[in-house]
Design an enzyme around this catalytic site. Structure first.
Site, short mmCIF file in Angstrom:
data_model
loop_
_atom_site.label_atom_id
_atom_site.label_comp_id
_atom_site.label_asym_id
_atom_site.label_seq_id
_atom_site.Cartn_x
_atom_site.Cartn_y
_atom_site.Cartn_z
N GLY A 37 -20.55 6.58 0.18
CA GLY A 37 -19.51 6.98 -0.97
C GLY A 37 -19.67 6.09 -2.16
O GLY A 37 -20.86 5.49 -2.61
N VAL A 78 -18.80 3.10 -2.98
CA VAL A 78 -19.42 1.87 -2.61
C VAL A 78 -20.54 1.74 -1.87
O VAL A 78 -21.39 1.20 -2.36
CB VAL A 78 -18.19 1.16 -1.78
CG1 VAL A 78 -18.72 -0.66 -1.56
CG2 VAL A 78 -16.93 1.01 -2.51
N LYS A 105 0.89 -1.35 -0.06
CA LYS A 105 0.05 -0.06 0.01
C LYS A 105 0.66 1.25 -0.12
O LYS A 105 2.10 1.09 0.40
CB LYS A 105 -0.74 0.24 1.28
CG LYS A 105 -2.24 0.76 1.11
CD LYS A 105 -3.12 0.25 0.70
CE LYS A 105 -4.46 0.83 0.64
NZ LYS A 105 -5.80 0.41 0.15
N GLY A 117 -21.81 5.46 5.70
CA GLY A 117 -21.06 6.17 4.54
C GLY A 117 -21.66 5.75 3.28
O GLY A 117 -21.62 4.54 3.00
P1 NAI Z 1 -15.54 7.38 -0.47
O1 NAI Z 1 -14.68 8.38 -0.28
O2 NAI Z 1 -16.42 7.42 -2.18
O3 NAI Z 1 -16.98 7.43 0.49
C1 NAI Z 1 -16.66 7.43 1.94
C2 NAI Z 1 -17.98 8.12 2.22
O4 NAI Z 1 -17.92 8.07 3.71
C3 NAI Z 1 -18.18 9.48 1.83
O5 NAI Z 1 -19.59 9.50 1.48
C4 NAI Z 1 -18.03 10.32 3.03
O6 NAI Z 1 -18.99 11.52 3.13
C5 NAI Z 1 -18.39 9.20 4.12
N1 NAI Z 1 -18.02 9.62 5.42
C6 NAI Z 1 -16.71 10.18 5.93
N2 NAI Z 1 -16.72 10.15 7.06
C7 NAI Z 1 -18.07 9.41 7.66
C8 NAI Z 1 -18.34 9.44 9.21
N3 NAI Z 1 -17.70 9.62 9.97
N4 NAI Z 1 -19.53 8.89 9.25
C9 NAI Z 1 -20.35 8.56 8.08
N5 NAI Z 1 -19.88 8.60 6.66
C10 NAI Z 1 -18.80 9.32 6.70
O7 NAI Z 1 -14.99 5.87 -0.55
P2 NAI Z 1 -15.22 4.45 -0.95
O8 NAI Z 1 -14.55 4.17 -2.41
O9 NAI Z 1 -16.66 4.22 -1.07
O10 NAI Z 1 -14.63 3.67 0.10
C11 NAI Z 1 -15.35 3.32 1.32
C12 NAI Z 1 -14.55 2.39 2.44
O11 NAI Z 1 -14.17 1.00 1.62
C13 NAI Z 1 -13.06 3.13 2.74
O12 NAI Z 1 -12.72 2.37 3.91
C14 NAI Z 1 -12.23 2.34 1.59
O13 NAI Z 1 -10.67 2.13 2.05
C15 NAI Z 1 -12.93 0.94 1.61
N6 NAI Z 1 -12.76 0.18 0.35
C16 NAI Z 1 -12.97 0.76 -1.07
C17 NAI Z 1 -12.93 0.19 -2.00
C18 NAI Z 1 -13.41 0.46 -3.47
O14 NAI Z 1 -13.38 -0.08 -4.38
N7 NAI Z 1 -13.59 1.88 -3.66
C19 NAI Z 1 -12.28 -1.22 -2.01
C20 NAI Z 1 -11.87 -1.93 -0.73
C21 NAI Z 1 -12.13 -1.03 0.23
#
Ligand code: NAI
Length: 367
Positions: free
Chosen positions: A186, A188, A85, A184
């Site tokens: 985001g 995903v 990473k 969250g």
């Molecule tokens: P993203 O950055 O698109 O979404 C994260 C979401 O969480 C955002 O909508 C943000 O506003 C929200 N957020 C931030 N702090 C928060 C809190 N305290 N309470 C509630 N919501 C909060 O990230 P993504 O890509 O959706 O990934 C989400 C998680 O999954 C991360 O931990 C990432 O490392 C993990 N992950 C993602 C992968 C991917 O393919 N995108 C693959 C494997 C793991």
């Protein structure tokens, strides 16, 4: 210490890691760490996180945990890669320039494929595309020969993992009528909400962004709750899909769910928190197993035949079987599911099960 052009590479001495490098380039303001945890099964593959860490120690702590998690994730996903990473210490909204990404690409290139980078928080598929202008050792770009944004596959794998958890508990995979609390929304989390809603689940959501919550309410009839209220919601499944380190003594005591199954990396603050969940009778889907869909998808683009969407989809679906296997090991041995998953991953690594036989092909760099 080795100096290459304007770069300084400092080897950090971290036991149990193959190589940890602090890389700086004063000219463009690059300060990054690449952590290669284990390459027993293949090159280290893992995303690049761009985040304004308060200190270098905080960045190191994060990258080490994430890198080790990638080793287990890769081993259990049978991807034929090892774990690594990287983090760039910078604010992605203010300091993410083309120059910075190019400099990082040069640093990755100097490792000659021992580490392969991908998107992560703060680093989009467009950004990894920019990094790929300086190195072929990149996956998940928007190039036609690449696999694109992995989020859909991560959401699909998480959905399959939820079904496996229900199968284990109730001998029935249906999410219809089940309540899922998603932390969250985001890339995903929002896709997962859509999949669950379409399958008949009731959705509860929280996010720091009110617009995303309004969207989920309008499109998936979601109930909106405040950030801290998500933990105490009576629900069948709690799906952490935001930041890591959210499962610890202060949150676990509030949980009223039967299953924890979400995509966030490093959900447990400490490994012992898995035992607390086990004692409380909550079935925990180990994060590095259930969220492997994105990794499986990007790894697919490096096979000799090139990226194939259908293969990526079918391989992601195997997360269902892998989780059932881990739940069975945990039950038979009386250990937490987290411990069972790590034991299985270490077994595969020790005996080189799933070791890559053919070198990865970077198709996007050949055209
Ligand atoms: P993203 O950055 O698109 O979404 C994260 C979401 O969480 C955002 O909508 C943000 O506003 C929200 N957020 C931030 N702090 C928060 C809190 N305290 N309470 C509630 N919501 C909060 O990230 P993504 O890509 O959706 O990934 C989400 C998680 O999954 C991360 O931990 C990432 O490392 C993990 N992950 C993602 C992968 C991917 O393919 N995108 C693959 C494997 C793991």
């Amino acid at each position: 210490m080795k100096t290459l052009q304007e770069f300084t590479f400092t080897k950090l001495d971290v036991s149990d890691y193959e190589e940890v490098l602090l890389i700086t380039n004063e000219k463009v303001g690059l300060r990054a760490i690449i952590a290669i945890h284990d390459t027993s099964l293949g090159s280290a593959l893992g995303g690049t996180r761009i985040y304004p860490y308060a200190t270098q120690e905080a960045a190191l702590f994060d990258v080490l945990r994430l890198s080790e998690g990638m080793t287990y994730k890769s081993a259990l996903a049978e991807s034929g890669f090892g774990g690594g990473k990287s983090v760039i210490i910078a604010d992605p909204n203010k300091q993410k320039t083309q120059e910075l990404l190019h400099a990082f690409g040069e640093a990755v290139d100097s490792l000659q494929g021992k580490y392969i980078c991908a998107e992560d928080m703060g680093c989009s598929p467009e950004d990894v595309g920019t990094i790929s202008e300086k190195t072929p050792y990149v996956v998940g770009t928007l190039h036609p020969k690449s696999s694109g944004n992995p989020s859909y596959y991560t959401a699909w794998g998480t959905y399959c993992g939820i079904k496996a958890s229900l199968q284990h508990l109730y001998k029935n995979t249906s999410v219809k009528g089940k309540t899922v609390a998603i932390q969250g929304l985001g890339s995903v989390g929002m896709k997962l909400a859509e999949m669950l809603f379409q399958a008949g689940a009731k959705i509860i959501v929280t996010d720091t962004d009110p617009e995303k919550m309004k969207y989920a309410r309008a499109h998936y009839s979601a109930k909106i709750v405040a950030l801290n209220e998500i933990y105490s919601q009576p629900c069948d499944i709690f799906a952490p899909c935001a930041m890591g380190g959210i499962l610890h003594c202060k949150t676990i005591k509030h949980l009223k769910c039967k299953v924890i199954a979400g995509c966030a990396n490093n959900q447990l603050l400490r490994s012992e928190d898995a035992d607390a969940l086990h004692k409380k009778g909550i079935l925990y889907a180990p994060d590095f197993v259930i969220n492997a869909g994105g990794l499986i998808n990007v790894a697919e683009e490096l096979c000799k035949e090139g990226y194939n969407k259908k293969n990526a989809f079918e391989k992601t679906q195997k997360i269902y079987d892998r989780l059932l296997q881990i739940y069975e090991i945990a039950d038979k041995s009386g250990i937490s599911t987290h411990e069972a998953a790590i034991s299985l991953a270490r077994f595969r690594i020790n005996y080189k099960i799933g070791k890559r036989k053919e070198p990865p092909v970077f198709h996007h760099a050949l055209s």
